[in-house]
Design a protein around this motif. Structure first.
Motif, PDB file in Angstrom:
ATOM      1  N   MET A  77      -7.654  14.527   1.819  1.00 55.23           N
ATOM      2  CA  MET A  77      -7.080  14.333   0.513  1.00 55.23           C
ATOM      3  C   MET A  77      -5.777  13.536   0.607  1.00 55.23           C
ATOM      4  N   VAL A  78      -4.951  13.879   1.566  1.00 50.73           N
ATOM      5  CA  VAL A  78      -3.687  13.158   1.738  1.00 50.73           C
ATOM      6  C   VAL A  78      -3.962  11.696   2.074  1.00 50.73           C
ATOM      7  N   GLY A  79      -4.961  11.476   2.917  1.00 51.41           N
ATOM      8  CA  GLY A  79      -5.317  10.108   3.284  1.00 51.41           C
ATOM      9  C   GLY A  79      -5.789   9.301   2.087  1.00 51.41           C
ATOM     10  N   GLN A  80      -6.588   9.910   1.223  1.00 50.55           N
ATOM     11  CA  GLN A  80      -7.084   9.215   0.036  1.00 50.55           C
ATOM     12  C   GLN A  80      -5.947   8.866  -0.917  1.00 50.55           C
ATOM     13  N   ILE A  81      -5.040   9.803  -1.108  1.00 50.09           N
ATOM     14  CA  ILE A  81      -3.893   9.549  -1.986  1.00 50.09           C
ATOM     15  C   ILE A  81      -3.026   8.442  -1.402  1.00 50.09           C
ATOM     16  N   PHE A  82      -2.765   8.537  -0.111  1.00 47.41           N
ATOM     17  CA  PHE A  82      -1.929   7.527   0.542  1.00 47.41           C
ATOM     18  C   PHE A  82      -2.546   6.139   0.425  1.00 47.41           C
ATOM     19  N   ILE A  83      -3.829   6.025   0.744  1.00 44.71           N
ATOM     20  CA  ILE A  83      -4.449   4.698   0.752  1.00 44.71           C
ATOM     21  C   ILE A  83      -4.568   4.139  -0.662  1.00 44.71           C
ATOM     22  N   TYR A  84      -4.739   5.003  -1.638  1.00 43.41           N
ATOM     23  CA  TYR A  84      -4.761   4.540  -3.031  1.00 43.41           C
ATOM     24  C   TYR A  84      -3.421   3.899  -3.386  1.00 43.41           C
ATOM     25  N   CYS A  85      -2.344   4.583  -3.081  1.00 40.69           N
ATOM     26  CA  CYS A  85      -1.003   4.054  -3.373  1.00 40.69           C
ATOM     27  C   CYS A  85      -0.716   2.805  -2.542  1.00 40.69           C
ATOM     28  N   PHE A  86      -1.098   2.835  -1.291  1.00 42.17           N
ATOM     29  CA  PHE A  86      -0.874   1.708  -0.378  1.00 42.17           C
ATOM     30  C   PHE A  86      -1.595   0.459  -0.878  1.00 42.17           C
ATOM     31  N   ARG A  87      -2.869   0.622  -1.199  1.00 43.98           N
ATOM     32  CA  ARG A  87      -3.668  -0.519  -1.658  1.00 43.98           C
ATOM     33  C   ARG A  87      -3.153  -1.053  -2.994  1.00 43.98           C
ATOM     34  N   ASN A  88      -2.820  -0.154  -3.911  1.00 40.84           N
ATOM     35  CA  ASN A  88      -2.304  -0.594  -5.213  1.00 40.84           C
ATOM     36  C   ASN A  88      -0.984  -1.337  -5.080  1.00 40.84           C
ATOM     37  N   PHE A  89      -0.159  -0.927  -4.132  1.00 40.21           N
ATOM     38  CA  PHE A  89       1.112  -1.607  -3.888  1.00 40.21           C
ATOM     39  C   PHE A  89       0.867  -3.088  -3.599  1.00 40.21           C
ATOM     40  N   PHE A  90      -0.091  -3.372  -2.743  1.00 40.27           N
ATOM     41  CA  PHE A  90      -0.366  -4.765  -2.379  1.00 40.27           C
ATOM     42  C   PHE A  90      -1.161  -5.496  -3.460  1.00 40.27           C
ATOM     43  N   GLN A  91      -2.065  -4.805  -4.113  1.00 39.27           N
ATOM     44  CA  GLN A  91      -2.855  -5.458  -5.154  1.00 39.27           C
ATOM     45  C   GLN A  91      -1.992  -5.861  -6.345  1.00 39.27           C
ATOM     46  N   ARG A  92      -0.995  -5.066  -6.671  1.00 37.22           N
ATOM     47  CA  ARG A  92      -0.089  -5.430  -7.769  1.00 37.22           C
ATOM     48  C   ARG A  92       0.708  -6.681  -7.441  1.00 37.22           C
ATOM     49  N   ARG A  93       0.830  -6.979  -6.170  1.00 40.76           N
ATOM     50  CA  ARG A  93       1.566  -8.165  -5.742  1.00 40.76           C
ATOM     51  C   ARG A  93       0.635  -9.343  -5.448  1.00 40.76           C
ATOM     52  N   GLY A  94      -0.620  -9.204  -5.844  1.00 40.43           N
ATOM     53  CA  GLY A  94      -1.563 -10.309  -5.721  1.00 40.43           C
ATOM     54  C   GLY A  94      -2.270 -10.424  -4.385  1.00 40.43           C
ATOM     55  N   HIS A  95      -2.192  -9.400  -3.563  1.00 42.80           N
ATOM     56  CA  HIS A  95      -2.865  -9.419  -2.263  1.00 42.80           C
ATOM     57  C   HIS A  95      -4.141  -8.593  -2.328  1.00 42.80           C
ATOM     58  N   LYS A  96      -5.045  -8.888  -1.417  1.00 44.79           N
ATOM     59  CA  LYS A  96      -6.246  -8.073  -1.308  1.00 44.79           C
ATOM     60  C   LYS A  96      -5.888  -6.822  -0.518  1.00 44.79           C
ATOM     61  N   GLY A  97      -6.145  -5.673  -1.089  1.00 48.26           N
ATOM     62  CA  GLY A  97      -5.757  -4.418  -0.466  1.00 48.26           C
ATOM     63  C   GLY A  97      -6.457  -4.129   0.838  1.00 48.26           C
ATOM     64  N   TYR A  98      -7.700  -4.592   0.985  1.00 47.07           N
ATOM     65  CA  TYR A  98      -8.450  -4.238   2.181  1.00 47.07           C
ATOM     66  C   TYR A  98      -7.885  -4.890   3.437  1.00 47.07           C
ATOM     67  N   ILE A  99      -7.271  -6.039   3.299  1.00 49.43           N
ATOM     68  CA  ILE A  99      -6.700  -6.707   4.469  1.00 49.43           C
ATOM     69  C   ILE A  99      -5.536  -5.885   5.016  1.00 49.43           C
ATOM     70  N   HIS A 100      -4.673  -5.437   4.137  1.00 50.90           N
ATOM     71  CA  HIS A 100      -3.529  -4.643   4.573  1.00 50.90           C
ATOM     72  C   HIS A 100      -3.972  -3.262   5.064  1.00 50.90           C
ATOM     73  N   SER A 101      -4.990  -2.700   4.435  1.00 53.42           N
ATOM     74  CA  SER A 101      -5.506  -1.407   4.888  1.00 53.42           C
ATOM     75  C   SER A 101      -6.093  -1.522   6.287  1.00 53.42           C
ATOM     76  N   SER A 102      -6.792  -2.599   6.533  1.00 54.95           N
ATOM     77  CA  SER A 102      -7.372  -2.817   7.855  1.00 54.95           C
ATOM     78  C   SER A 102      -6.280  -2.987   8.904  1.00 54.95           C
ATOM     79  N   LEU A 103      -5.250  -3.709   8.550  1.00 49.19           N
ATOM     80  CA  LEU A 103      -4.119  -3.878   9.467  1.00 49.19           C
ATOM     81  C   LEU A 103      -3.424  -2.537   9.705  1.00 49.19           C
ATOM     82  N   LEU A 104      -3.312  -1.735   8.664  1.00 45.98           N
ATOM     83  CA  LEU A 104      -2.735  -0.396   8.806  1.00 45.98           C
ATOM     84  C   LEU A 104      -3.570   0.450   9.768  1.00 45.98           C
ATOM     85  N   MET A 105      -4.891   0.337   9.680  1.00 46.75           N
ATOM     86  CA  MET A 105      -5.759   1.080  10.597  1.00 46.75           C
ATOM     87  C   MET A 105      -5.497   0.658  12.042  1.00 46.75           C
TER      88      MET A 105
END
Length: 164
Positions: free
Chosen positions: A1-29
């Motif tokens: 659950m914590v992971g899902q909440i974190f990744i939702y916020c993380f991805r939205n942070f980058f998507q709001r700035r015009g980036h694709k969230g999956y690229i940053h998520s993959s780099l985070l992994m």
């Protein structure tokens, strides 16, 4: 659950700035895996399991689609059910797209089985260090994603230049 909440916020942070969230998520992994490997000698297996669960949450939320259709990356039950159905439907209906989807799901299942086999083998002999070889496919995935992102950016830039 914590992971899902974190990744939702993380991805939205980058998507709001015009980036694709999956690229940053993959780099985070990749960063999480490198940190885990570096910290392995200092922690017990509980830390590894918790970190891998967090990693799996990021993975399951980041990679949900392959060529436009849904699939699961950490649980194969749905893939095992859908792969033969899509393949048979595609063959009976002579629908090339369904056949390709079924084939891709079979590739995902096969990759999963190979990964489980390799992981089991490494874990028996090298224990905690079995995570080290994961750096190779994670690095490759990030390379492909960044290359894809830059190609998309180059195509968009060239179209903008043509419009001007």
């Amino acid at each position: 659950m914590v992971g899902q909440i974190f990744i939702y916020c993380f991805r939205n942070f980058f998507q709001r700035r015009g980036h694709k969230g999956y690229i940053h998520s993959s780099l985070l992994m990749l960063v999480i895996m490198i940190m885990l490997i570096v910290l392995l000698p200092f922690f017990d297996y509980h830390f590894i399991v918790v970190t891998l669960a967090f990693f799996a949450a990021i993975q399951s939320d980041t990679f949900q689609r392959l060529r436009g259709f849904s699939y699961a990356t950490i649980m194969m039950t749905g893939n095992v059910k859908n792969a033969p159905r899509l393949l048979i439907e595609g063959l009976v209906q002579r629908d090339r797209e369904l056949v390709v989807r079924g084939f891709l799901l079979f590739l995902i299942i096969f990759s999963f089985v190979i990964g489980v086999g390799i992981s089991t083998y490494f874990t028996q002999f090298v224990k905690k260090s079995a995570l080290v070889p994961l750096i190779i496919p994670l690095s490759y995935i990030n390379y492909v994603l960044f290359k894809e992102e830059h190609n998309v950016i180059d195509v968009v830039k060239s179209k903008i230049r043509k419009v001007k």
